[in-house]
Write an enzyme that holds these catalytic residues in place. Structure first.
Site, short mmCIF file in Angstrom:
data_model
loop_
_atom_site.label_atom_id
_atom_site.label_comp_id
_atom_site.label_asym_id
_atom_site.label_seq_id
_atom_site.Cartn_x
_atom_site.Cartn_y
_atom_site.Cartn_z
N CYS A 194 -10.69 37.05 65.59
CA CYS A 194 -10.26 38.22 65.80
C CYS A 194 -9.64 38.44 67.27
CB CYS A 194 -11.32 39.28 65.59
SG CYS A 194 -10.98 41.14 66.23
N CYS A 199 -19.70 42.18 65.42
CA CYS A 199 -19.05 42.57 66.37
C CYS A 199 -19.71 43.48 67.60
CB CYS A 199 -17.71 43.66 66.20
SG CYS A 199 -16.84 44.22 67.41
N GLN A 250 -13.38 61.65 68.72
CA GLN A 250 -12.86 60.54 69.77
C GLN A 250 -13.89 59.35 69.26
OE1 GLN A 250 -10.84 60.39 71.56
NE2 GLN A 250 -10.21 62.49 72.41
N TYR A 291 -4.18 71.93 69.11
CA TYR A 291 -4.81 70.63 68.51
C TYR A 291 -6.28 70.52 68.69
CZ TYR A 291 0.14 69.73 69.60
OH TYR A 291 1.56 69.80 70.08
N GLU A 331 -5.26 74.44 64.87
CA GLU A 331 -5.49 73.32 64.44
C GLU A 331 -5.00 73.39 62.99
OE1 GLU A 331 -6.26 69.63 63.09
OE2 GLU A 331 -6.70 70.16 65.26
N CYS A 370 -3.63 60.34 74.99
CA CYS A 370 -4.17 58.89 74.53
C CYS A 370 -2.97 58.00 74.87
CB CYS A 370 -4.75 58.87 73.27
SG CYS A 370 -3.50 59.45 71.80
#
Length: 372
Positions: free
Chosen positions: A11, A88, A212, A241, A265, A331
């Site tokens: 990975c 992971c 998030q 948003y 939203e 972001c």
């Protein structure tokens, strides 16, 4: 952080793996400052938020591969074969400890994994989310509903083995394309939401809702923005948003009673969740369903937390509006820089890097602007 999967070449998603975390954070800070220097020359940078470098993800998006009796939960290689990543290190123990029980439960049911190269099979993804209280939500993405009766019948056994599992649903994605989820969601439990409590605000996440990926980083975003709201003491707030209402609800808690706080939203389910939280906390915040891109931005302080593409034409509405203050959570620094360039009457005052995704180049930047 050291990762056996990365070292073995299984990975390579974490492109910064092996780089000391303080170096990662310094690089990101330098990158965002350089890319915003032209459009925000006067901005004052606050100290960046440093995330835990391991065990920070609250959500696992696991592709199902392999074959009945030998399922893999992780990713697919270039040939479409499953690569198991249950070990992971990005996942906290409360999340990764559920992978084994879920995988064994699916093995017993013999639901065939979806074979991407051959376009056959049923089970596409396992999506698991953990709350700050270590409760779990499980979503299974299937090609069709043919196995739904078996999943329902077998669910009590999984709930007995995983008592922290409170929400289970099936998402139907019949199409063969890169879009992970389909439009149809089938709840298998009575409880419909996972409570993500941050800063005393119980945000309610329903299947398919956005939250998030890094809970600690989300808390840093809300804390930073709420501090700015408190400082400027706006006469009214509009959260565009708004999702499940994180920014608006945190703002409503620190403003005087009666200060108008609204959220907009496009997802009706997210709006319903935000209204539920407002009612539970006794807050007068109001939430509505609508397209934030087309909003009038009519409030003293506007909060925007758009998807990666940025706010686009909303910059024109902000230019025409009577708003005096703007909090922009981004972001993607490229779309942020573009949007700030399209807001000539606004001046960036403060900014903060929030490291949402350690081990990668991705990050979040939150900026406070006011009229020039």
């Amino acid at each position: 952080m050291q990762c056996d999967y990365f070292d073995a070449g299984a990975c390579r998603s974490c492109t910064f793996m092996g780089i000391p975390y303080d170096v990662q954070l310094r690089r990101k800070q330098q990158d965002v400052q350089e890319r915003l220097a032209r459009v925000a020359p006067e901005v004052v940078w606050r100290s960046p938020f440093a995330s835990p470098e391991a065990g920070f993800r609250n959500k696992a998006k696991l592709v199902v591969g392999g074959s009945p009796g030998a399922l893999t939960l992780g990713i697919l290689d270039r040939e479409g074969r499953g690569v198991d990543l249950q070990g992971c290190g990005l996942y906290p123990h409360a999340l990764s400890a559920a992978f084994g029980p879920v995988a064994r439960w699916l093995e017993r049911l013999q639901v065939p994994p979806y074979d991407v190269p051959r376009r056959r099979g049923e089970l596409k993804h396992v999506l698991l989310t953990v709350s700050p209280d270590e409760e779990l939500m499980l979503r299974l993405v299937l090609r069709s509903d043919r196995h739904l009766p078996r999943l329902r019948d077998a669910l009590p056994r999984l709930l007995e083995e995983l008592p922290s599992l409170v929400v289970v649903s099936v998402n139907l994605q019949p199409e063969h394309k890169a879009v992970l989820e389909g439009e149809h969601e089938v709840l298998l439990t009575e409880q419909e939401h996972l409570t993500m409590s941050i800063g005393g605000v119980p945000l309610h996440l329903r299947p398919g809702g956005f939250f998030q990926t890094n809970t600690a980083a989300a808390a840093a975003l809300y804390e930073t923005a709420t501090g700015w709201v408190r400082d400027v003491a706006p006469r009214s707030v509009l959260d565009l948003y708004c999702g499940v209402g994180g920014f608006a609800l945190h703002a409503a808690r620190v403003l005087p009673a009666g200060t108008p706080v609204r959220g907009l939203e496009i997802s009706a389910e997210a709006v319903a969740a935000a209204r539920t939280t407002a009612a539970e906390l006794g807050l007068a915040a109001d939430f509505g369903t609508g397209d934030a891109d087309a909003a009038t931005a009519d409030a003293d302080l506007v909060v925007v937390n758009p998807p990666r593409r940025g706010i686009g034409a909303l910059t024109q509405a902000l230019e025409r509006s009577s708003a005096r203050h703007l909090v922009y959570s981004s972001c993607d620094v490229a779309s942020l820089a573009r949007d700030l360039a399209d807001l000539p009457s606004w001046v960036a005052q403060e900014a903060r890097l929030v490291d949402m995704f350690p081990q990668t180049g991705h990050h979040e930047v939150v900026v406070r602007l006011q009229r020039g």
